[in-house]
Motif scaffolding. Structure first.
Motif, short mmCIF file in Angstrom:
data_model
loop_
_atom_site.label_atom_id
_atom_site.label_comp_id
_atom_site.label_asym_id
_atom_site.label_seq_id
_atom_site.Cartn_x
_atom_site.Cartn_y
_atom_site.Cartn_z
N ILE A 1 0.86 -1.18 0.00
CA ILE A 1 0.00 0.00 0.00
C ILE A 1 0.89 1.23 0.00
O ILE A 1 1.68 1.45 0.93
N VAL A 2 0.77 2.03 -1.05
CA VAL A 2 1.64 3.20 -1.25
C VAL A 2 0.82 4.46 -0.99
O VAL A 2 -0.24 4.66 -1.61
N PHE A 3 1.30 5.30 -0.09
CA PHE A 3 0.61 6.53 0.31
C PHE A 3 1.40 7.75 -0.18
O PHE A 3 2.62 7.68 -0.34
N PRO A 4 0.71 8.89 -0.36
CA PRO A 4 1.43 10.09 -0.80
C PRO A 4 2.14 10.82 0.34
O PRO A 4 3.14 11.50 0.10
N HIS B 1 -4.08 10.58 -7.37
CA HIS B 1 -4.06 11.90 -8.01
C HIS B 1 -3.04 12.84 -7.38
O HIS B 1 -2.70 13.87 -7.98
N ALA B 2 -2.56 12.55 -6.17
CA ALA B 2 -1.73 13.48 -5.41
C ALA B 2 -0.39 13.71 -6.10
O ALA B 2 0.28 12.76 -6.51
N THR B 3 0.03 14.97 -6.19
CA THR B 3 1.32 15.28 -6.82
C THR B 3 2.49 14.78 -5.99
O THR B 3 3.60 14.63 -6.52
N ALA B 4 2.27 14.48 -4.70
CA ALA B 4 3.34 13.97 -3.85
C ALA B 4 3.80 12.59 -4.31
O ALA B 4 4.87 12.13 -3.90
N HIS B 5 3.02 11.90 -5.13
CA HIS B 5 3.43 10.60 -5.66
C HIS B 5 4.54 10.74 -6.69
O HIS B 5 5.15 9.74 -7.08
N LYS B 6 4.79 11.94 -7.16
CA LYS B 6 5.81 12.15 -8.20
C LYS B 6 7.16 12.47 -7.56
O LYS B 6 7.27 13.40 -6.75
N PRO C 1 15.86 8.45 -10.03
CA PRO C 1 14.96 8.52 -11.18
C PRO C 1 13.68 9.27 -10.84
O PRO C 1 13.10 9.06 -9.77
N ARG C 2 13.22 10.12 -11.77
CA ARG C 2 12.05 10.96 -11.53
C ARG C 2 10.78 10.24 -11.97
O ARG C 2 10.19 10.55 -13.00
N TYR C 3 10.36 9.29 -11.17
CA TYR C 3 9.21 8.46 -11.52
C TYR C 3 7.97 8.90 -10.76
O TYR C 3 8.04 9.60 -9.75
N HIS C 4 6.82 8.47 -11.27
CA HIS C 4 5.56 8.64 -10.56
C HIS C 4 5.20 7.27 -9.98
O HIS C 4 5.34 6.24 -10.64
N ASN C 5 4.74 7.25 -8.72
CA ASN C 5 4.40 5.98 -8.09
C ASN C 5 3.39 5.19 -8.91
O ASN C 5 3.43 3.95 -8.94
N ARG C 6 2.47 5.88 -9.57
CA ARG C 6 1.47 5.20 -10.39
C ARG C 6 2.14 4.46 -11.55
O ARG C 6 1.82 3.29 -11.83
N ASP C 7 3.09 5.12 -12.23
CA ASP C 7 3.77 4.48 -13.37
C ASP C 7 4.63 3.31 -12.91
O ASP C 7 4.66 2.26 -13.56
N GLU D 1 5.83 5.37 1.58
CA GLU D 1 5.71 6.32 0.47
C GLU D 1 6.47 5.76 -0.75
O GLU D 1 6.25 4.62 -1.12
N HIS D 2 7.35 6.55 -1.34
CA HIS D 2 7.97 6.16 -2.61
C HIS D 2 8.73 4.84 -2.53
O HIS D 2 8.56 3.97 -3.37
N LEU D 3 9.58 4.69 -1.53
CA LEU D 3 10.50 3.55 -1.51
C LEU D 3 9.80 2.23 -1.25
O LEU D 3 10.38 1.16 -1.49
N SER D 4 8.56 2.25 -0.77
CA SER D 4 7.86 0.99 -0.48
C SER D 4 7.68 0.15 -1.73
O SER D 4 7.55 -1.08 -1.66
N LEU D 5 7.66 0.77 -2.91
CA LEU D 5 7.50 0.03 -4.16
C LEU D 5 8.71 -0.86 -4.45
O LEU D 5 8.62 -1.77 -5.28
N PHE D 6 9.82 -0.63 -3.78
CA PHE D 6 11.03 -1.40 -4.02
C PHE D 6 11.26 -2.47 -2.95
O PHE D 6 12.33 -3.08 -2.91
N ALA D 7 10.28 -2.73 -2.13
CA ALA D 7 10.40 -3.75 -1.09
C ALA D 7 10.47 -5.14 -1.72
O ALA D 7 9.91 -5.37 -2.80
N PRO D 8 11.14 -6.11 -1.07
CA PRO D 8 11.33 -7.46 -1.66
C PRO D 8 10.10 -8.34 -1.51
O PRO D 8 10.12 -9.34 -0.80
N THR D 9 9.03 -7.99 -2.17
CA THR D 9 7.75 -8.71 -2.05
C THR D 9 7.67 -9.81 -3.12
O THR D 9 7.05 -9.62 -4.17
N ASP D 10 8.28 -10.97 -2.83
CA ASP D 10 8.27 -12.07 -3.79
C ASP D 10 6.92 -12.77 -3.84
O ASP D 10 6.65 -13.54 -4.76
N PHE D 11 6.06 -12.54 -2.84
CA PHE D 11 4.73 -13.16 -2.80
C PHE D 11 3.65 -12.09 -2.97
O PHE D 11 2.57 -12.18 -2.39
N LEU D 12 3.95 -11.10 -3.78
CA LEU D 12 3.07 -9.95 -3.93
C LEU D 12 1.78 -10.34 -4.66
O LEU D 12 1.81 -10.93 -5.74
N GLU D 13 0.65 -9.97 -4.07
CA GLU D 13 -0.66 -10.24 -4.66
C GLU D 13 -1.35 -8.96 -5.13
O GLU D 13 -1.94 -8.93 -6.20
#
Length: 635
Positions: A164-167, A237-242, A248-254, A217-229
């Protein structure tokens, strides 16, 4: 046997990996292993990228160095994350080393060697169909906790992981505090704000727990979730996701879309006011649109437009209208909470001379310096340079100086003065970048008055307010960026949702934008915005790549940027759907001593990442890349 190894060291984007010899005594090789390799005169930690590599004719076998040590027999990155790292490297113009380092724990050699890892689980083979397309959840304020708790609970039962990724950090804290106990025991916070030791421990816990609920927030997307469902991006919509300030200048959605595609996880984009791009993707059936029962019903909060011209006629130049002040007093007497929103720091936006027209500007970037009353100094908010306030004009030596504009400090002082006159002992809290270090860490207890910038919105996310007042809508509406109206509409709509009353002060109450907002016409505004973007070819009808060229010398910066723009125009000549703009000075043109030039490239959205990667491959390593930026020419 030969392998390619990515050195875990900061390198230019063109240096991706190097070839090394793998000896049999090291055991079986596999991608994702951490190893020690010779590097110049010493040794360096690296990540095995490919195995069974054939040497090219230009590489002499006798010159190939050998891998010296395997840090851990288990792989630290599974194939899905290796593919995502490769895509990040190509799309955002960063080295594989930078991309891979995001997925790895803070490097502690001894700890990495002693760590026992759960075997990497290969991604599930799932048939792509409508049922596992990304889902866009259009929810109301009361349903997101129910939805996320339900998803996490179901995944825990099936021994699957949830991300779960929050802004904002405050929303993470609130969600964790409201979690049921049976879910909270599996919750693991993984974020860049953690200390290296805490983040290392969290990384290991996530890797070893197939029921982990990863939040952050941002870094949670890089967690080692090998059993990710399931991946849930809250308030997509929040700009804080960018990520805009460093590569790298990524958006959490992308990034969540990349990760879901690589791991075959279900992606859920959740928002009470979805972004234009997500709504359009749902219209094109790329996303599955889900709505909660009460979503899109008109909010009951009355939105009041105050014409500031009438206040000026009454010689009220404080930017606190009579109506807003009456409502403030009423709210405070009922132990309510009040927010005044003004996205301008300091006391005054400009210090100048009435006689000769002199304006105090930053000596580096030439932007107007902002006067800060509490420290009695001028500050540049771009270069962070501080100077003393002049007692006389340095241009004409006159003393007829003035302070123009209004900032949070000035409104705060006016509110304190009025509260004292009304004999109300109520705290006035100022929240902006200058005061974040001393901001209240615990939830505030009303009554209180808060004056703040967008930083206050982050602090008060999901907090109910009695009254909210946008101090000066005109300054925000004057922004020329194509995303500006979307940001304002969604920001003010959500502010109205979390307050009993929203007051918007403006000198242009007849504005179509403000009337759409005050009449709560969300669908109509979306149609207007999509029509504007289609007419001028902005996302979602194209993808934008922003190329940033910086140099200490203005002539060099301009020459490099113009040569690059010329090369790209020649490369894509005849391709009507690819547009390359001219090299244009950034706004401001100089930041921290570097002259900045911007090149905007518009690409067709159908080919999306493929075309963008081909374009970015033509760009030199010194150029910064921002894919679908928040601002075209700003910082």
């Amino acid at each position: 046997m030969y392998v390619t190894v990515v050195p875990l060291k900061r390198l230019p984007g063109s240096f991706q990996y190097f070839t090394y010899e793998w000896e049999e005594k090291l055991g079986a090789s596999q991608p994702g292993l951490l190893v020690m390799v010779p590097w110049r005169s010493g040794k360096l930690l690296g990540l095995v990228w490919q195995t069974n590599v054939a040497l090219t004719p230009d590489i002499a076998a006798e010159k190939i160095k050998k891998v010296t040590q395997v840090i851990n027999p288990e792989s630290f990155m599974n194939p899905a994350r290796l593919r995502v790292a490769e895509e990040i490297s190509a799309l955002y113009k960063v080295s594989l080393s930078t991309a891979c380092s995001l997925f790895l724990p803070p490097q502690k050699g001894t700890k990495l060697k002693k760590t026992t890892l759960r075997g990497v689980r290969p991604p599930r083979q799932m048939q792509i169909c409508a049922s596992n397309r990304p889902k866009l959840l259009w929810y109301d304020s009361s349903s997101i906790e129910v939805c996320t708790h339900h998803v996490a609970r179901e995944n825990i039962k099936r021994s699957r992981q949830t991300m779960i990724v929050f802004p904002y950090r405050t929303t993470v804290e609130r969600w964790v505090a409201e979690c049921p106990a049976r879910i909270r025991k599996h919750v693991i916070w993984y974020d860049g704000a953690l200390t290296p030791k805490t983040r290392f421990d969290a990384w290991i816990k996530i890797q070893q727990n197939p029921r982990a609920v990863v939040v952050g927030e941002h870094l949670s997307l890089f967690a080692p979730t090998d059993f990710l469902e399931t991946i849930i991006v809250v308030n997509e919509h929040a700009t804080a996701h960018k990520q805009w300030d460093m590569a790298p200048r990524y958006h959490n959605r992308d990034l969540a879309l990349m990760l879901a595609r690589a791991t075959r996880a279900q992606l859920l984009l959740a928002s009470p006011t979805p972004s234009i791009e997500s709504l359009y993707a749902a219209q094109m059936r790329r996303y599955t649109l889900l709505k909660t029962a009460t979503t899109h019903a008109a909010p009951q909060t009355p939105h009041t437009l105050i014409d500031l011209k009438n206040e000026f006629i009454k010689k009220n130049y404080t930017f606190i209208s009579d109506y807003a002040w009456r409502q403030t007093l009423t709210a405070l007497k009922e132990n309510g909470s009040v927010l005044y929103l003004l996205n301008r720091r300091g006391w005054g936006r400009v210090v100048g001379c009435r006689d000769c027209g002199f304006i105090a500007r930053c000596r580096v970037c030439e932007a107007a310096q902002v006067f800060h009353e509490n420290v009695k100094e001028l500050r540049c908010h771009h270069c962070r340079i501080k100077t003393s306030v002049p007692l006389k004009c340095p241009n004409c030596m006159g003393i007829n100086l003035y302070i123009g504009g209004t900032g949070t400090e000035k409104i705060s002082a006016e509110l304190q003065k009025r509260l004292a006159e009304a004999n109300l002992d109520v705290p006035v809290i100022q929240i902006d970048k200058d005061t974040l270090d001393v901001s209240p860490q615990k939830p505030l207890k009303p009554p209180y008055v808060m004056i703040g910038t967008n930083a206050a919105l982050a602090l008060l996310a999901d907090t109910h307010l009695t009254l909210a007042c946008v101090v000066n809508a005109d300054r925000e509406l004057a922004r020329t960026e194509f995303r500006a109206q979307e940001e304002l509409f969604l920001e003010w709509w959500n502010l109205g949702e979390q307050s009993n009353e929203l007051i918007i002060q403006t000198t242009a109450p007849e504005s179509p934008f403000l009337n759409r907002l005050s009449l709560r016409q969300f669908d109509e505004w979306v149609m207007d915005e999509l029509a504007m973007r289609k007419r001028f070819t902005y996302p979602p009808f194209c993808d934008i790549v922003k190329l940033i060229i910086e140099a200490k010398n203005q002539v060099s910066a301009r020459r490099i940027s113009e040569e690059l723009a010329h090369t790209l125009k020649r490369t894509y000549a005849g391709q009507e759907r690819i547009s390359v703009g001219d090299a244009t000075p950034g706004m401001p043109p100089v930041i921290r001593g570097n002259f900045r030039y911007i090149i905007i490239v518009k690409l067709p959205p159908e080919t999306r990442h493929k075309t963008a990667q081909q374009l970015i491959a033509l760009v030199p390593d010194s150029c910064k890349v921002d894919f679908n930026p928040l601002s075209l020419f700003g910082d």
